[in-house]
Design a protein around this motif. Sequence first.
Motif, PDB file in Angstrom:
ATOM      1  N   ILE A 196      35.622 -20.959  -5.150  1.00 39.00           N
ATOM      2  CA  ILE A 196      34.800 -22.164  -5.188  1.00 39.00           C
ATOM      3  C   ILE A 196      34.339 -22.460  -6.608  1.00 39.00           C
ATOM      4  CG2 ILE A 196      32.574 -23.140  -4.440  1.00 39.00           C
ATOM      5  CD1 ILE A 196      33.083 -21.562  -1.782  1.00 39.00           C
ATOM      6  N   ILE A 197      33.920 -21.430  -7.335  1.00 40.84           N
ATOM      7  CA  ILE A 197      33.468 -21.637  -8.712  1.00 40.84           C
ATOM      8  C   ILE A 197      34.614 -22.116  -9.588  1.00 40.84           C
ATOM      9  CG2 ILE A 197      32.643 -20.434 -10.768  1.00 40.84           C
ATOM     10  CD1 ILE A 197      30.995 -18.651  -8.866  1.00 40.84           C
ATOM     11  N   ALA A 198      35.784 -21.501  -9.424  1.00 35.36           N
ATOM     12  CA  ALA A 198      36.921 -21.825 -10.287  1.00 35.36           C
ATOM     13  C   ALA A 198      37.500 -23.209  -9.995  1.00 35.36           C
ATOM     14  CB  ALA A 198      38.002 -20.758 -10.125  1.00 35.36           C
ATOM     15  N   LEU A 199      37.505 -23.615  -8.723  1.00 34.85           N
ATOM     16  CA  LEU A 199      38.136 -24.882  -8.354  1.00 34.85           C
ATOM     17  C   LEU A 199      37.170 -26.067  -8.348  1.00 34.85           C
ATOM     18  CD1 LEU A 199      40.458 -23.699  -5.427  1.00 34.85           C
ATOM     19  CD2 LEU A 199      41.071 -24.135  -7.814  1.00 34.85           C
ATOM     20  N   SER A 200      35.883 -25.808  -8.587  1.00 38.07           N
ATOM     21  CA  SER A 200      34.902 -26.893  -8.581  1.00 38.07           C
ATOM     22  C   SER A 200      34.786 -27.534  -9.954  1.00 38.07           C
ATOM     23  CB  SER A 200      33.524 -26.358  -8.166  1.00 38.07           C
ATOM     24  OG  SER A 200      33.535 -25.841  -6.864  1.00 38.07           O
ATOM     25  N   ASP A 201      34.601 -28.841  -9.959  1.00 40.04           N
ATOM     26  CA  ASP A 201      34.245 -29.511 -11.201  1.00 40.04           C
ATOM     27  C   ASP A 201      32.884 -29.008 -11.649  1.00 40.04           C
ATOM     28  OD1 ASP A 201      36.566 -31.015 -11.083  1.00 40.04           O
ATOM     29  OD2 ASP A 201      35.603 -32.600  -9.888  1.00 40.04           O
ATOM     30  N   PRO A 202      32.655 -28.828 -12.953  1.00 43.44           N
ATOM     31  CA  PRO A 202      31.384 -28.253 -13.423  1.00 43.44           C
ATOM     32  C   PRO A 202      30.151 -28.946 -12.865  1.00 43.44           C
ATOM     33  CG  PRO A 202      32.941 -28.395 -15.227  1.00 43.44           C
ATOM     34  CD  PRO A 202      33.583 -29.094 -14.062  1.00 43.44           C
ATOM     35  N   GLU A 203      30.187 -30.280 -12.768  1.00 42.25           N
ATOM     36  CA  GLU A 203      29.005 -31.004 -12.303  1.00 42.25           C
ATOM     37  C   GLU A 203      28.781 -30.866 -10.802  1.00 42.25           C
ATOM     38  OE1 GLU A 203      32.519 -33.846 -12.388  1.00 42.25           O
ATOM     39  OE2 GLU A 203      31.630 -32.305 -13.708  1.00 42.25           O
ATOM     40  N   ARG A 204      29.775 -30.369 -10.068  1.00 40.88           N
ATOM     41  CA  ARG A 204      29.646 -30.211  -8.612  1.00 40.88           C
ATOM     42  C   ARG A 204      29.625 -28.745  -8.183  1.00 40.88           C
ATOM     43  NH1 ARG A 204      30.297 -34.043  -5.031  1.00 40.88           N
ATOM     44  NH2 ARG A 204      31.170 -32.525  -3.555  1.00 40.88           N
ATOM     45  N   ARG A 205      29.582 -27.835  -9.143  1.00 39.87           N
ATOM     46  CA  ARG A 205      29.702 -26.418  -8.813  1.00 39.87           C
ATOM     47  C   ARG A 205      28.531 -25.931  -7.963  1.00 39.87           C
ATOM     48  NH1 ARG A 205      31.514 -23.743 -13.895  1.00 39.87           N
ATOM     49  NH2 ARG A 205      33.453 -24.761 -13.288  1.00 39.87           N
ATOM     50  N   VAL A 206      27.317 -26.285  -8.364  1.00 34.89           N
ATOM     51  CA  VAL A 206      26.141 -25.849  -7.606  1.00 34.89           C
ATOM     52  C   VAL A 206      26.156 -26.456  -6.206  1.00 34.89           C
ATOM     53  CG1 VAL A 206      23.620 -25.943  -7.486  1.00 34.89           C
ATOM     54  CG2 VAL A 206      24.740 -25.452  -9.656  1.00 34.89           C
ATOM     55  N   ARG A 207      26.518 -27.724  -6.107  1.00 30.21           N
ATOM     56  CA  ARG A 207      26.570 -28.381  -4.800  1.00 30.21           C
ATOM     57  C   ARG A 207      27.619 -27.731  -3.901  1.00 30.21           C
ATOM     58  NH1 ARG A 207      24.776 -33.237  -2.836  1.00 30.21           N
ATOM     59  NH2 ARG A 207      23.923 -33.706  -4.891  1.00 30.21           N
ATOM     60  N   ASN A 208      28.771 -27.393  -4.451  1.00 31.12           N
ATOM     61  CA  ASN A 208      29.807 -26.753  -3.648  1.00 31.12           C
ATOM     62  C   ASN A 208      29.390 -25.354  -3.195  1.00 31.12           C
ATOM     63  OD1 ASN A 208      31.569 -28.906  -3.717  1.00 31.12           O
ATOM     64  ND2 ASN A 208      32.655 -28.194  -5.535  1.00 31.12           N
ATOM     65  N   MET A 209      28.680 -24.622  -4.039  1.00 28.08           N
ATOM     66  CA  MET A 209      28.159 -23.331  -3.612  1.00 28.08           C
ATOM     67  C   MET A 209      27.145 -23.512  -2.489  1.00 28.08           C
ATOM     68  SD  MET A 209      29.715 -20.900  -5.052  1.00 28.08           S
ATOM     69  CE  MET A 209      28.626 -19.584  -4.499  1.00 28.08           C
ATOM     70  N   GLY A 210      26.400 -24.630  -2.534  1.00 27.03           N
ATOM     71  CA  GLY A 210      25.477 -24.932  -1.447  1.00 27.03           C
ATOM     72  C   GLY A 210      26.207 -25.195  -0.140  1.00 27.03           C
ATOM     73  N   ILE A 211      27.308 -25.949  -0.210  1.00 26.69           N
ATOM     74  CA  ILE A 211      28.114 -26.200   0.986  1.00 26.69           C
ATOM     75  C   ILE A 211      28.656 -24.881   1.534  1.00 26.69           C
ATOM     76  CG2 ILE A 211      30.208 -27.321   1.865  1.00 26.69           C
ATOM     77  CD1 ILE A 211      29.758 -29.502  -0.267  1.00 26.69           C
ATOM     78  N   TYR A 212      29.084 -24.010   0.629  1.00 25.56           N
ATOM     79  CA  TYR A 212      29.560 -22.670   1.017  1.00 25.56           C
ATOM     80  C   TYR A 212      28.467 -21.908   1.763  1.00 25.56           C
ATOM     81  CZ  TYR A 212      30.774 -17.728   0.114  1.00 25.56           C
ATOM     82  OH  TYR A 212      31.026 -16.400   0.234  1.00 25.56           O
ATOM     83  N   GLY A 213      27.256 -21.918   1.210  1.00 26.36           N
ATOM     84  CA  GLY A 213      26.143 -21.218   1.848  1.00 26.36           C
ATOM     85  C   GLY A 213      25.792 -21.800   3.203  1.00 26.36           C
ATOM     86  N   VAL A 214      25.785 -23.129   3.299  1.00 31.77           N
ATOM     87  CA  VAL A 214      25.478 -23.786   4.571  1.00 31.77           C
ATOM     88  C   VAL A 214      26.551 -23.472   5.605  1.00 31.77           C
ATOM     89  CG1 VAL A 214      25.263 -26.020   5.717  1.00 31.77           C
ATOM     90  CG2 VAL A 214      24.096 -25.625   3.548  1.00 31.77           C
ATOM     91  N   ALA A 215      27.814 -23.437   5.175  1.00 30.96           N
ATOM     92  CA  ALA A 215      28.919 -23.172   6.101  1.00 30.96           C
ATOM     93  C   ALA A 215      28.782 -21.807   6.744  1.00 30.96           C
ATOM     94  CB  ALA A 215      30.258 -23.281   5.370  1.00 30.96           C
ATOM     95  N   ILE A 216      28.528 -20.778   5.932  1.00 31.22           N
ATOM     96  CA  ILE A 216      28.426 -19.429   6.519  1.00 31.22           C
ATOM     97  C   ILE A 216      27.128 -19.270   7.293  1.00 31.22           C
ATOM     98  CG2 ILE A 216      27.382 -18.358   4.473  1.00 31.22           C
ATOM     99  CD1 ILE A 216      29.139 -15.889   5.166  1.00 31.22           C
ATOM    100  N   ALA A 217      26.044 -19.905   6.822  1.00 35.57           N
ATOM    101  CA  ALA A 217      24.770 -19.801   7.543  1.00 35.57           C
ATOM    102  C   ALA A 217      24.855 -20.501   8.898  1.00 35.57           C
ATOM    103  CB  ALA A 217      23.642 -20.405   6.705  1.00 35.57           C
ATOM    104  N   ALA A 218      25.512 -21.660   8.928  1.00 31.48           N
ATOM    105  CA  ALA A 218      25.639 -22.387  10.196  1.00 31.48           C
ATOM    106  C   ALA A 218      26.513 -21.616  11.181  1.00 31.48           C
ATOM    107  CB  ALA A 218      26.223 -23.773   9.933  1.00 31.48           C
ATOM    108  N   GLY A 219      27.622 -21.062  10.688  1.00 36.98           N
ATOM    109  CA  GLY A 219      28.483 -20.266  11.554  1.00 36.98           C
ATOM    110  C   GLY A 219      27.762 -19.043  12.096  1.00 36.98           C
ATOM    111  N   SER A 220      27.032 -18.353  11.208  1.00 41.20           N
ATOM    112  CA  SER A 220      26.286 -17.162  11.632  1.00 41.20           C
ATOM    113  C   SER A 220      25.195 -17.504  12.629  1.00 41.20           C
ATOM    114  CB  SER A 220      25.668 -16.473  10.407  1.00 41.20           C
ATOM    115  OG  SER A 220      26.663 -16.061   9.492  1.00 41.20           O
ATOM    116  N   ALA A 221      24.577 -18.678  12.468  1.00 40.62           N
ATOM    117  CA  ALA A 221      23.482 -19.070  13.356  1.00 40.62           C
ATOM    118  C   ALA A 221      23.972 -19.393  14.767  1.00 40.62           C
ATOM    119  CB  ALA A 221      22.744 -20.277  12.769  1.00 40.62           C
ATOM    120  N   LEU A 222      25.157 -19.941  14.870  1.00 31.27           N
ATOM    121  CA  LEU A 222      25.692 -20.282  16.197  1.00 31.27           C
ATOM    122  C   LEU A 222      26.149 -19.042  16.973  1.00 31.27           C
ATOM    123  CD1 LEU A 222      27.829 -23.440  15.318  1.00 31.27           C
ATOM    124  CD2 LEU A 222      25.676 -23.383  16.590  1.00 31.27           C
ATOM    125  N   GLY A 223      26.526 -17.996  16.239  1.00 29.94           N
ATOM    126  CA  GLY A 223      27.121 -16.823  16.865  1.00 29.94           C
ATOM    127  C   GLY A 223      26.239 -16.045  17.819  1.00 29.94           C
TER     128      GLY A 223
END
Length: 262
Positions: free
Chosen positions: A119-146
């Motif tokens: 995610i860090i390598a493939l993200s544009d610099p200005e969107r890197r933090v936002r993409n890491m946020g999407i990553y965090g939300v994705a795993i948190a949402a999956g874990s919460a449903l389980g």
Amino acid sequence: MTRERTSLLPAFLSIGIMGLSMGVSMPILALAMEKIGATVTLVGLSILVANSAALVSSLLTPPAIDRVGGKNVLIWCMMFLCIIIFLYAAARSIGHFFFLRAIYGLLMGFIFVTTEAYIIALSDPERRVRNMGIYGVAIAAGSALGPIMGFRLYEMGEKLPFYIGAAVCALPLLTIIILLKPYTPPKREGRRPLSPLAIIIPIISAMIFGLIYDGILGLIALYLENGGFLLSQMGLIVTSFLVGGIIPVSYTHLTLPTKRIV
């Protein structure tokens, strides 16, 4: 859809589905260990073993990526992760659980560091933090449903959460094989070294978070069981705890504009 989003979509899907697999099977482990005679202390030590193993594999991940490529690291680790979750159902002694949790921790360290590197390598610099946020939300949402599914399955059969968790874990493996593009992060030279303070603060923050998060998530099932809660109620409570974690993750990474505030 931009090229960046297309490249990152398999990683987001994979980590979200893997979070669901973790949520289905991991909160049940304390109950499964207790059933064969493990004390709360032993359950806690097994969590320590898993996290220590993850620490070791996290340090080994960068050279592994350089040697075989990030996609191959993910494919092999996800494949063995499915097997380990499946084998939890066959564990017959405390030693078996400790061994499986150690291997599980090793694999999780490789998986998390590799997906974050993607995610860090493939993200544009200005969107890197936002993409890491999407990553965090994705795993948190999956874990919460389980947990709602996992505790309900445990009520139906003690081994079901591990069988279903292993099956769900296979889904991101297919996504990675079919959709994720091979990528080896380029070596970067001439970067200014970070100050000791810039390194120590994130490490201490992560340690505090891990202490609270893993301590609660790993032992809450035993606490609720001793409190007389039903399995369905346990699933709802654990899910509520995990849903609460989605809010700060999404707010911090997706809305706050500066690194200093984050």
